[in-house]
Design an enzyme around this catalytic site. Sequence first.
Site, PDB file in Angstrom:
ATOM      1  N   TYR A 153      32.142  44.026  29.792  1.00  0.00           N
ATOM      2  CA  TYR A 153      32.366  45.292  30.495  1.00  0.00           C
ATOM      3  C   TYR A 153      33.978  46.040  29.909  1.00  0.00           C
ATOM      4  CZ  TYR A 153      33.980  47.855  34.767  1.00  0.00           C
ATOM      5  OH  TYR A 153      34.417  48.913  35.558  1.00  0.00           O
TER       6      TYR A 153
ATOM      7  N   ASP B  43      29.417  32.503  18.940  1.00  0.00           N
ATOM      8  CA  ASP B  43      30.291  32.003  20.004  1.00  0.00           C
ATOM      9  C   ASP B  43      31.351  32.074  19.642  1.00  0.00           C
ATOM     10  OD1 ASP B  43      30.949  30.063  22.102  1.00  0.00           O
ATOM     11  OD2 ASP B  43      28.984  30.071  22.746  1.00  0.00           O
TER      12      ASP B  43
ATOM     13  N   SER C 238      44.017  37.017  35.069  1.00  0.00           N
ATOM     14  CA  SER C 238      43.502  37.658  36.158  1.00  0.00           C
ATOM     15  C   SER C 238      44.410  37.333  37.241  1.00  0.00           C
ATOM     16  CB  SER C 238      42.211  36.652  36.570  1.00  0.00           C
ATOM     17  OG  SER C 238      41.760  36.998  37.797  1.00  0.00           O
TER      18      SER C 238
ATOM     19  N   THR D 104      43.556  36.196  39.915  1.00  0.00           N
ATOM     20  CA  THR D 104      43.126  34.971  40.599  1.00  0.00           C
ATOM     21  C   THR D 104      44.219  33.885  40.349  1.00  0.00           C
ATOM     22  OG1 THR D 104      41.281  33.378  40.745  1.00  0.00           O
ATOM     23  CG2 THR D 104      41.764  34.004  38.490  1.00  0.00           C
TER      24      THR D 104
ATOM     25  N   TYR E  14      37.243  28.742  37.929  1.00  0.00           N
ATOM     26  CA  TYR E  14      37.575  29.859  36.893  1.00  0.00           C
ATOM     27  C   TYR E  14      39.165  30.290  37.132  1.00  0.00           C
ATOM     28  CZ  TYR E  14      38.129  34.799  35.846  1.00  0.00           C
ATOM     29  OH  TYR E  14      38.546  35.948  35.529  1.00  0.00           O
TER      30      TYR E  14
ATOM     31  N   LYS F  86      42.195  29.919  33.869  1.00  0.00           N
ATOM     32  CA  LYS F  86      42.843  31.045  33.288  1.00  0.00           C
ATOM     33  C   LYS F  86      44.425  30.551  33.407  1.00  0.00           C
ATOM     34  CE  LYS F  86      39.937  34.276  32.709  1.00  0.00           C
ATOM     35  NZ  LYS F  86      39.730  34.847  31.434  1.00  0.00           N
TER      36      LYS F  86
HETATM   37  P1  NAD Z   1      32.105  40.376  30.777  1.00  0.00           P
HETATM   38  O1  NAD Z   1      31.111  39.211  31.272  1.00  0.00           O
HETATM   39  O2  NAD Z   1      31.419  41.694  31.216  1.00  0.00           O
HETATM   40  O3  NAD Z   1      32.486  40.323  29.309  1.00  0.00           O
HETATM   41  C1  NAD Z   1      32.789  39.050  28.889  1.00  0.00           C
HETATM   42  C2  NAD Z   1      31.951  39.178  27.366  1.00  0.00           C
HETATM   43  O4  NAD Z   1      32.116  37.809  26.774  1.00  0.00           O
HETATM   44  C3  NAD Z   1      30.491  39.173  27.625  1.00  0.00           C
HETATM   45  O5  NAD Z   1      29.863  40.093  26.759  1.00  0.00           O
HETATM   46  C4  NAD Z   1      29.872  37.610  27.311  1.00  0.00           C
HETATM   47  O6  NAD Z   1      28.720  37.912  26.731  1.00  0.00           O
HETATM   48  C5  NAD Z   1      30.916  37.368  26.054  1.00  0.00           C
HETATM   49  N1  NAD Z   1      31.219  35.875  26.158  1.00  0.00           N
HETATM   50  C6  NAD Z   1      31.371  35.038  27.291  1.00  0.00           C
HETATM   51  N2  NAD Z   1      31.575  33.707  26.580  1.00  0.00           N
HETATM   52  C7  NAD Z   1      31.314  33.785  25.361  1.00  0.00           C
HETATM   53  C8  NAD Z   1      31.542  33.174  24.280  1.00  0.00           C
HETATM   54  N3  NAD Z   1      31.797  31.700  24.280  1.00  0.00           N
HETATM   55  N4  NAD Z   1      31.448  33.373  22.949  1.00  0.00           N
HETATM   56  C9  NAD Z   1      31.416  34.797  22.964  1.00  0.00           C
HETATM   57  N5  NAD Z   1      31.158  35.766  23.866  1.00  0.00           N
HETATM   58  C10 NAD Z   1      30.939  35.385  25.034  1.00  0.00           C
HETATM   59  O7  NAD Z   1      33.516  40.307  31.758  1.00  0.00           O
HETATM   60  P2  NAD Z   1      34.617  41.354  31.713  1.00  0.00           P
HETATM   61  O8  NAD Z   1      34.818  41.744  33.079  1.00  0.00           O
HETATM   62  O9  NAD Z   1      34.629  42.273  30.687  1.00  0.00           O
HETATM   63  O10 NAD Z   1      35.846  40.524  31.744  1.00  0.00           O
HETATM   64  C11 NAD Z   1      36.645  40.190  30.571  1.00  0.00           C
HETATM   65  C12 NAD Z   1      37.717  39.167  30.590  1.00  0.00           C
HETATM   66  O11 NAD Z   1      38.454  39.740  31.807  1.00  0.00           O
HETATM   67  C13 NAD Z   1      37.185  37.994  30.974  1.00  0.00           C
HETATM   68  O12 NAD Z   1      38.169  36.893  30.409  1.00  0.00           O
HETATM   69  C14 NAD Z   1      37.637  38.005  32.469  1.00  0.00           C
HETATM   70  O13 NAD Z   1      37.739  36.694  32.948  1.00  0.00           O
HETATM   71  C15 NAD Z   1      38.586  38.723  32.771  1.00  0.00           C
HETATM   72  N6  NAD Z   1      38.924  39.449  33.974  1.00  0.00           N
HETATM   73  C16 NAD Z   1      37.811  40.122  34.544  1.00  0.00           C
HETATM   74  C17 NAD Z   1      37.884  40.594  36.014  1.00  0.00           C
HETATM   75  C18 NAD Z   1      37.005  41.593  36.450  1.00  0.00           C
HETATM   76  O14 NAD Z   1      36.852  41.490  37.392  1.00  0.00           O
HETATM   77  N7  NAD Z   1      35.845  42.172  35.737  1.00  0.00           N
HETATM   78  C19 NAD Z   1      39.122  40.479  36.519  1.00  0.00           C
HETATM   79  C20 NAD Z   1      40.070  39.754  35.895  1.00  0.00           C
HETATM   80  C21 NAD Z   1      40.142  39.260  34.620  1.00  0.00           C
HETATM   81  N1  UFG Z   2      32.530  41.776  48.396  1.00  0.00           N
HETATM   82  C1  UFG Z   2      31.782  42.189  49.602  1.00  0.00           C
HETATM   83  N2  UFG Z   2      30.417  41.953  49.390  1.00  0.00           N
HETATM   84  C2  UFG Z   2      29.985  41.917  48.124  1.00  0.00           C
HETATM   85  C3  UFG Z   2      31.084  41.755  46.735  1.00  0.00           C
HETATM   86  C4  UFG Z   2      32.289  41.470  47.244  1.00  0.00           C
HETATM   87  O1  UFG Z   2      32.121  42.518  50.797  1.00  0.00           O
HETATM   88  O2  UFG Z   2      28.855  41.749  47.871  1.00  0.00           O
HETATM   89  C5  UFG Z   2      34.059  42.014  48.907  1.00  0.00           C
HETATM   90  C6  UFG Z   2      34.601  40.809  48.726  1.00  0.00           C
HETATM   91  O3  UFG Z   2      34.819  39.928  49.910  1.00  0.00           O
HETATM   92  C7  UFG Z   2      36.200  41.283  48.328  1.00  0.00           C
HETATM   93  C8  UFG Z   2      35.892  42.661  47.755  1.00  0.00           C
HETATM   94  O4  UFG Z   2      34.882  42.940  48.076  1.00  0.00           O
HETATM   95  O5  UFG Z   2      36.954  41.628  49.625  1.00  0.00           O
HETATM   96  C9  UFG Z   2      36.080  42.681  46.346  1.00  0.00           C
HETATM   97  O6  UFG Z   2      35.370  41.559  45.519  1.00  0.00           O
HETATM   98  P1  UFG Z   2      34.711  41.326  44.356  1.00  0.00           P
HETATM   99  O7  UFG Z   2      33.972  40.008  44.135  1.00  0.00           O
HETATM  100  O8  UFG Z   2      34.478  42.536  43.566  1.00  0.00           O
HETATM  101  O9  UFG Z   2      36.383  41.040  43.527  1.00  0.00           O
HETATM  102  P2  UFG Z   2      37.218  39.741  43.775  1.00  0.00           P
HETATM  103  O10 UFG Z   2      38.529  40.376  44.340  1.00  0.00           O
HETATM  104  O11 UFG Z   2      36.608  38.592  44.807  1.00  0.00           O
HETATM  105  O12 UFG Z   2      37.421  39.190  42.408  1.00  0.00           O
HETATM  106  C10 UFG Z   2      37.742  39.878  41.206  1.00  0.00           C
HETATM  107  C11 UFG Z   2      37.121  39.340  39.955  1.00  0.00           C
HETATM  108  C12 UFG Z   2      37.769  37.993  39.755  1.00  0.00           C
HETATM  109  C13 UFG Z   2      39.170  38.128  39.717  1.00  0.00           C
HETATM  110  C14 UFG Z   2      39.696  38.858  40.727  1.00  0.00           C
HETATM  111  C15 UFG Z   2      41.167  39.233  40.551  1.00  0.00           C
HETATM  112  O13 UFG Z   2      35.655  39.021  40.134  1.00  0.00           O
HETATM  113  O14 UFG Z   2      37.306  37.446  38.554  1.00  0.00           O
HETATM  114  O15 UFG Z   2      39.068  40.190  41.225  1.00  0.00           O
HETATM  115  O16 UFG Z   2      41.499  39.855  41.476  1.00  0.00           O
HETATM  116  F1  UFG Z   2      39.724  36.994  39.673  1.00  0.00           F
END
Ligand code: NAD
Ligand code: UFG
Length: 357
Positions: free
Chosen positions: A11, A83, A149, A151, A173, A177
């Site tokens: 993403y 990978d 993150s 988190t 998770y 991180k």
């Molecule tokens: P995503 O799952 O869409 O993207 C991660 C990509 O990495 C995927 O395409 C997956 O196929 C690939 N991948 C996973 N493990 C792999 C491996 N071992 N080798 C090669 N490819 C691999 O997730 P995203 O939302 O784009 O998140 C990207 C990064 O940002 C992650 O490190 C995630 O922890 C971090 N992050 C995401 C969020 C969020 O809410 N989306 C919030 C905070 C941090």
């Molecule tokens: N929520 C719902 N219903 C759902 C999904 C989420 O009510 O089906 C609520 C959650 O309780 C929260 C809010 O929507 O209050 C956002 O939830 P998300 O799951 O979308 O996101 P989080 O804040 O829980 O977590 C995200 C990422 C984590 C990252 C974090 C950092 O998924 O990987 O943001 O802020 F660590």
Amino acid sequence: MSILVTGGAGYIGSHTCLKLIEAGHEVVLLDNFCNSHRSVLAGLEAIVSKAPVDEAPAKKAPVDKAGAGKTGMGKALVLVEGDVRDAGLLGQVFAAHSIEAVIHFAALKAVGESVQRPLDYYDNNLSGSLVLLKAMREAGVKTLVFSSSATVYGNPTQVPIREDAPLEATNPYGHSKLMVEGILENVCQADAAWRVARLRYFNPIGAHESGLIGENPQGVPSNLVPYIARVAAGKLAKLQVYGGDYPTRDGTGVRDYVHVMDLAEGHLKALEYLHAHGGLLTLNLGGGRGYSVLEVLRMFEQVSASPVAFEVVPRRPGDVAECWADTGAALKILGWKAQRNLATMCLDTWRWQKQQA
Ligand code: NAD
Ligand code: UFG
């Protein structure tokens, strides 16, 4: 620059690859597609070639085999299917391409799943980072942007959250991180030639304005906005709102939503900063304000003109009441501030959702 983007088909990675290509960089995208789809490459290609949206081959699968590297974008985007834990493969990638910097997105990211499958999370997120860092050291590539993150702040003691707030992991998770953040600090202390940015994302949502790329996880989404989008599209019956009794303005959880294109631009700025200054940079990337679950839901209903059915259910274990960023440091250091508002985030998500089969 030639930049290796691990997890670049995911993403945030795909939107960042687009910004990098648009800025004239060459991208080597490494992904094992464990949580993404090959079709993202066709979407990227359509945007880069500026094909009309309705003629874009968004569903066309590219023909690459592992390491074959050909996409329809020539040198602008090379695909390596594999990978990040594969040290041999990384060695080949660094030998074959003049990589100058790495953006490391590849990780598993579902908090709940990490509690169920901790070893998979440590293996992927921690081992993957270690293998990558060692391969970078071998290749003499010492510029890295790492996806951290919000988190890492655990259950925040106050909002907005500054980068110097206490750090705490509340699940595997988050631990993974935090551990990688610590390793990167040690690496920079040991060798001043490293240039590292640890970017702590808050809640990325939205999609590219073309609707050709967006958030497309495997399976049922666990995050709020992709779930809402599927309810609005009639693909899921109703949203479960996790908790209506938080000490927030309407009782539902409050989060800091940031448009994925703003986030992508933040990565470009971080790379530019590292290029100019070096050192270890740790920054929040968020929108700087909080919205409740119900506020997001209402906004989505408004922009999509579709009802989103919901029911309030008990809190999700591990969730915090509210979490939003102090983004002052990113503005001061990078000159970065999120530009797109919640309506744009929901509208762009909806445009993307409507194009899904
Ligand atoms: P995503 O799952 O869409 O993207 C991660 C990509 O990495 C995927 O395409 C997956 O196929 C690939 N991948 C996973 N493990 C792999 C491996 N071992 N080798 C090669 N490819 C691999 O997730 P995203 O939302 O784009 O998140 C990207 C990064 O940002 C992650 O490190 C995630 O922890 C971090 N992050 C995401 C969020 C969020 O809410 N989306 C919030 C905070 C941090
Ligand atoms: N929520 C719902 N219903 C759902 C999904 C989420 O009510 O089906 C609520 C959650 O309780 C929260 C809010 O929507 O209050 C956002 O939830 P998300 O799951 O979308 O996101 P989080 O804040 O829980 O977590 C995200 C990422 C984590 C990252 C974090 C950092 O998924 O990987 O943001 O802020 F660590």
